[in-house]
Design an enzyme around this catalytic site. Structure first.
Site, PDB file in Angstrom:
ATOM      1  N   HIS A  75       3.071  -0.724   6.260  1.00 23.02           N
ATOM      2  CA  HIS A  75       1.681  -0.351   5.999  1.00 23.02           C
ATOM      3  C   HIS A  75       1.112  -1.042   4.756  1.00 23.02           C
ATOM      4  O   HIS A  75       1.790  -1.229   3.751  1.00 23.02           O
ATOM      5  CB  HIS A  75       1.564   1.167   5.832  1.00 23.02           C
ATOM      6  CG  HIS A  75       2.310   1.696   4.631  1.00 23.02           C
ATOM      7  ND1 HIS A  75       1.752   1.766   3.366  1.00 23.02           N
ATOM      8  CD2 HIS A  75       3.569   2.178   4.509  1.00 23.02           C
ATOM      9  CE1 HIS A  75       2.625   2.273   2.517  1.00 23.02           C
ATOM     10  NE2 HIS A  75       3.738   2.535   3.181  1.00 23.02           N
ATOM     11  N   ASP A  76      -0.126  -1.467   4.868  1.00 23.67           N
ATOM     12  CA  ASP A  76      -0.890  -2.023   3.748  1.00 23.67           C
ATOM     13  C   ASP A  76      -0.305  -3.314   3.192  1.00 23.67           C
ATOM     14  O   ASP A  76      -0.624  -3.710   2.071  1.00 23.67           O
ATOM     15  CB  ASP A  76      -1.024  -0.987   2.618  1.00 23.67           C
ATOM     16  CG  ASP A  76      -1.657   0.307   3.099  1.00 23.67           C
ATOM     17  OD1 ASP A  76      -2.845   0.273   3.459  1.00 23.67           O
ATOM     18  OD2 ASP A  76      -0.961   1.346   3.120  1.00 23.67           O
ATOM     19  N   GLY A 129       6.041  -1.173   2.175  1.00 23.70           N
ATOM     20  CA  GLY A 129       4.626  -0.914   2.025  1.00 23.70           C
ATOM     21  C   GLY A 129       3.980  -1.627   0.849  1.00 23.70           C
ATOM     22  O   GLY A 129       4.551  -1.736  -0.231  1.00 23.70           O
TER      23      GLY A 129
END
Length: 257
Positions: free
Chosen positions: A118-119, A136
């Site tokens: 994520h991200d 992340g």
């Protein structure tokens, strides 16, 4: 171009000349641009935004929800640029409230079993090796090469034109233009072959070498070393990039072997 054995949600937006193979699953709130190829058993989930000319091999999963316990179901995206290749079983998670999106740029090769969490932000022209894992909010700048089985801790940044040796793991930032390897991971020299292949001038390579000589061999405080680089090495965008990268590093940079 869509196999009768694939599922495509009626709300999904599919561009022109898109091939969707058998047993693919295309969720709602998905946008797929022109000229993409999804081989069999590719899964594209809620929040995917895919550009043009990408190829997805069997088992790839794009825009699954983050593997982050703080994720509360917020609306986020996984944004894929153009002309990327995602080999078998690659996973790209969508963003969280932290940044709202995961981004993979253009002309990247993401090899078998790699994970983009994520991200994460992956730039352009990168190679992510087999089973390499990006945690992340990792940033991978343009033209970086991460060999197989590399583990990158959350919040780390990998600089442009870096070569990271297979099986390495890092919890610190890896500055641009270098090779990093060994256990624990360390600076092992400039990525000279990679720089030459990318057309870097000999004088620029020499200047980069001198910048790292000051950074890693001088005993002054880091801020003083950065000032020395700015005064003793001819200015260029490459030298400015090195100085800015080190100055803004939040996790600190790797050290020499």
């Amino acid at each position: 171009m869509i196999s009768p054995l694939a599922y495509v949600n009626p709300e999904a937006k599919i561009g022109k000349n898109v091939e969707i193979g058998p047993f693919c699953y295309i969720d709602k709130n998905v946008e797929i641009g022109d000229n993409n190829v999804l081989m069999n058993s590719v899964t594209v989930l809620d929040g995917a935004r895919i550009g043009e000319g990408n190829t997805f091999f069997p088992g790839a999963v794009i825009s699954a929800i983050p593997q982050d316990l703080k994720f509360a179901g917020e609306e986020t995206t996984a944004e894929i640029g153009n002309h990327n290749t995602f080999r078998e079983n690659v996973t790209v998670n969508r963003g969280t409230a932290a940044k709202g999106r995961t981004v993979v740029g253009n002309n990247n090769l993401i090899m078998e079993g790699a994970h983009v969490a994520h991200d994460v932000f992956v730039g352009n022209g990168c190679i992510i090796g087999n089973t390499t894992k990006l945690a992340g909010e990792v940033i991978v700048d343009d033209f970086a090469i991460l060999s197989a089985c590399v583990l990158v801790h959350q919040f780390c940044r990998i600089g442009s034109y870096v070569m990271v040796g297979g099986g390495s793991r890092t919890s610190q930032d890896i500055p641009p233009f270098i090779m990093a390897a060994r256990e624990p991971i360390a600076f092992v020299g400039l990525n000279i072959v990679g720089l030459r292949r990318r057309g870097f001038d000999k004088n620029i390579i020499d200047n980069i070498h001198n910048a790292y000589r000051i950074l890693y061999q001088n005993t002054k405080l880091q801020a003083e070393r950065l000032e020395l680089i700015k005064t003793e090495v001819p200015q260029s965008k490459e030298i400015d990039y090195i100085v800015d990268f080190v100055k803004t590093s939040k996790r600190g940079i790797i050290q020499p072997a």
